[in-house]
Scaffold this active site. Structure first.
Site, PDB file in Angstrom:
ATOM      1  N   ARG A  39       0.823  -1.206   0.000  1.00 51.00           N
ATOM      2  CA  ARG A  39       0.000   0.000   0.000  1.00 51.00           C
ATOM      3  C   ARG A  39       0.865   1.267   0.000  1.00 51.00           C
ATOM      4  NH1 ARG A  39      -5.184  -1.171   3.989  1.00 51.00           N
ATOM      5  NH2 ARG A  39      -6.561  -1.897   2.320  1.00 51.00           N
ATOM      6  N   LYS A 206     -18.231 -16.345   4.163  1.00 51.94           N
ATOM      7  CA  LYS A 206     -19.673 -16.135   4.320  1.00 51.94           C
ATOM      8  C   LYS A 206     -20.374 -15.607   3.084  1.00 51.94           C
ATOM      9  CE  LYS A 206     -19.705 -15.524   9.270  1.00 51.94           C
ATOM     10  NZ  LYS A 206     -19.748 -14.563  10.366  1.00 51.94           N
ATOM     11  N   GLY A 359      -7.499  -7.388   0.123  1.00 50.59           N
ATOM     12  CA  GLY A 359      -7.756  -8.198   1.309  1.00 50.59           C
ATOM     13  C   GLY A 359      -7.107  -9.567   1.212  1.00 50.59           C
ATOM     14  N   GLY A 382     -12.421  -3.940   1.466  1.00 48.52           N
ATOM     15  CA  GLY A 382     -13.807  -3.495   1.561  1.00 48.52           C
ATOM     16  C   GLY A 382     -14.181  -2.568   0.412  1.00 48.52           C
TER      17      GLY A 382
HETATM   18  C1  3PG Z   1      -8.617  -1.294   5.172  1.00 48.57           C
HETATM   19  O1  3PG Z   1      -7.549  -1.674   5.642  1.00 48.57           O
HETATM   20  O2  3PG Z   1      -9.558  -2.057   4.900  1.00 48.57           O
HETATM   21  C2  3PG Z   1      -8.766   0.162   4.855  1.00 48.57           C
HETATM   22  O3  3PG Z   1      -7.625   0.855   5.195  1.00 48.57           O
HETATM   23  C3  3PG Z   1      -9.981   0.722   5.531  1.00 48.57           C
HETATM   24  O4  3PG Z   1      -9.886   0.504   6.903  1.00 48.57           O
HETATM   25  P1  3PG Z   1     -11.206   0.358   7.762  1.00 48.57           P
HETATM   26  O5  3PG Z   1     -11.855  -0.939   7.318  1.00 48.57           O
HETATM   27  O6  3PG Z   1     -10.770   0.330   9.196  1.00 48.57           O
HETATM   28  O7  3PG Z   1     -12.092   1.523   7.431  1.00 48.57           O
HETATM   29 MG    MG Z   2     -11.365  -2.915   6.098  1.00 48.92          MG
END
Ligand code: 3PG
Ligand code: MG
Length: 403
Positions: A39, A206, A359, A382
């Protein structure tokens, strides 16, 4: 609608200007060491371009979830130190303040080419409330706002949406960085004009977390491959025994409807790796999906499933993958995810556009060293899911549109 980017800014909008750049440096840290700096490195093209054009930079970022108060372990200091090592020949200074007097003072002293990293935006109670007074303080740190934090774009916070709105109201530019633009281009094109066949692979534990993505992708994709514990709920919906596997009982009906509606567009695993316990060293067996033992749990897809997925992927024009096929962090249950990752990498080699959602799937691909063999690995978990659900990302909506 394409967003205006830093490439669209005129030289007089950057030279000698202070640019507030929102980045997502929410990186994994273990024992004080950054274990994956993707990142951070992903934002370097944006930072370099801005610095080369004579700007100075004020970086805003969050780290963890400190919930509106200072938490020393969630300071951005180690992240700033890491960035300093990557931006050789530049002065990178960490400031232990975000919008107060110290931060404003440090920003006002910047000379072209200088960089400051301000303290965690989430130490401030207003940040996650998208407090407008806080957004105004943030906006006063610079002349231009650049959002390169795709990973946080699904959050309507002061440092993402609020500051962009304030800047624009003041007639100042609020534009996308190069990473943000790249993410939106790849994900956007996959949804709007994918080279066909368009194959999506969805895994993870899920259905409930992915249902909106399945619904949004079904009409757009040619095949949708299902793996991970999510498949168990489909097994149950098909009337199969699932042993002690994780099944979302309250989603079985939904899974049944999806199966009926999707026909053979939805591809469910044909076999599974099962074990009595989800732990390293547990004895495993591979079984067809009709023979899941009563005292065992499904923890990975089996080799016939990987073969079937590979066959579907072999003709794909676009591949979108989100979510591991099994419990990939445990070696015994990682073969399915590895096999699918290799098949996706082979698809890239044949000319397909391959996109890995952020993720867990991005982490798995990085772990296998296959990142460079994918067209695009998203930095947003997300955020990429919400984008694929067809939802508006507040951090993106707030930016100016390209002419
Ligand atoms: C993440 O790591 O998913 C993003 O930086 C957003 O973080 P958050 O889910 O705590 O908002
Ligand atoms: Mg997150």
């Amino acid at each position: 609608m394409r967003k205006r980017t830093i490439a669209d800014l005129r030289d007089d909008e950057l030279a000698g200007k202070r640019v507030v750049v929102r980045v997502d440096y929410n990186v994994p840290i273990e024992d004080g060491r950054i274990t994956d700096d993707t990142r951070i490195t992903s934002t370097l093209p944006t930072l370099d371009a801005l610095l080369q054009r004579g700007a100075s930079l004020v970086l805003l970022a969050h780290f963890g979830r400190p919930k509106g108060k200072p938490v020393p372990e969630m300071s951005l200091r180690p992240v700033a130190a890491h960035l300093a090592g990557l931006l050789e020949g530049r002065t990178v200074r960490f400031v232990e303040d975000t919008v107060g007097r110290e931060a404003q003072g440090a920003a006002s002293m910047l000379r072209p080419g200088d960089v400051i990293v301000l303290e965690n935006t989430r130490f401030l109670p207003g940040e996650e409330k998208n407090d407008s007074a806080l957004a105004e303080q943030m906006a006063s740190l610079g002349d231009v706002y650049v959002n390169d934090a795709f990973g946080a774009a699904h959050r309507a916070h002061s440092s993402t949406a609020g500051i962009a709105t304030v800047m624009r109201a003041q007639g100042k530019p609020a534009v996308a960085g190069l990473l943000m633009d790249r993410e939106l281009q790849y994900l956007g094109r996959a949804l709007a004009e994918p080279a066909r066949p368009f194959v999506a692979i969805l895994g993870g534990s899920k259905i409930s977390g992915k249902i909106d993505v399945i619904r949004s992708l079904l009409p757009k994709t040619d095949r949708l491959l299902i793996g991970g514990a999510m498949a168990n709920t489909f097994f149950r919906a098909m009337g199969l025994a699932t042993g002690t596997s994780l099944v979302e009982d309250d989603r079985v009906e939904m899974a049944r409807e999806l199966l009926a509606q999707a026909g053979d567009k939805l591809v469910i695993p044909v076999d599974a790796v099962v074990a009595p316990r989800m732990e390293a060293g547990a004895p495993t067996q591979t079984v067809v999906r009709e023979a899941i033992p009563a005292d065992q749990s499904v923890l990975d897809v089996g080799p016939r499933t990987v073969e079937e997925f590979r066959r579907v992927l072999s003709t794909a024009g676009t591949v979108l993958w989100n979510g591991p096929m099994g419990v990939s962090e445990i070696a015994e249950f990682a073969a399915g995810t590895r096999g699918v990752a290799e098949a996706v990498a082979e698809a890239t080699g044949r000319g397909a556009t391959t996109i890995i959602g952020g993720g867990d799937s991005a982490a798995a691909v990085a772990e296998m060293g296959l990142e460079s063999r994918m067209s695009h690995v998203s930095t947003g978990g997300g955020a990429s899911l919400e984008f694929l659900e067809g939802r508006d990302l507040p951090g993106v909506s707030a930016l100016s549109e390209a002419a």
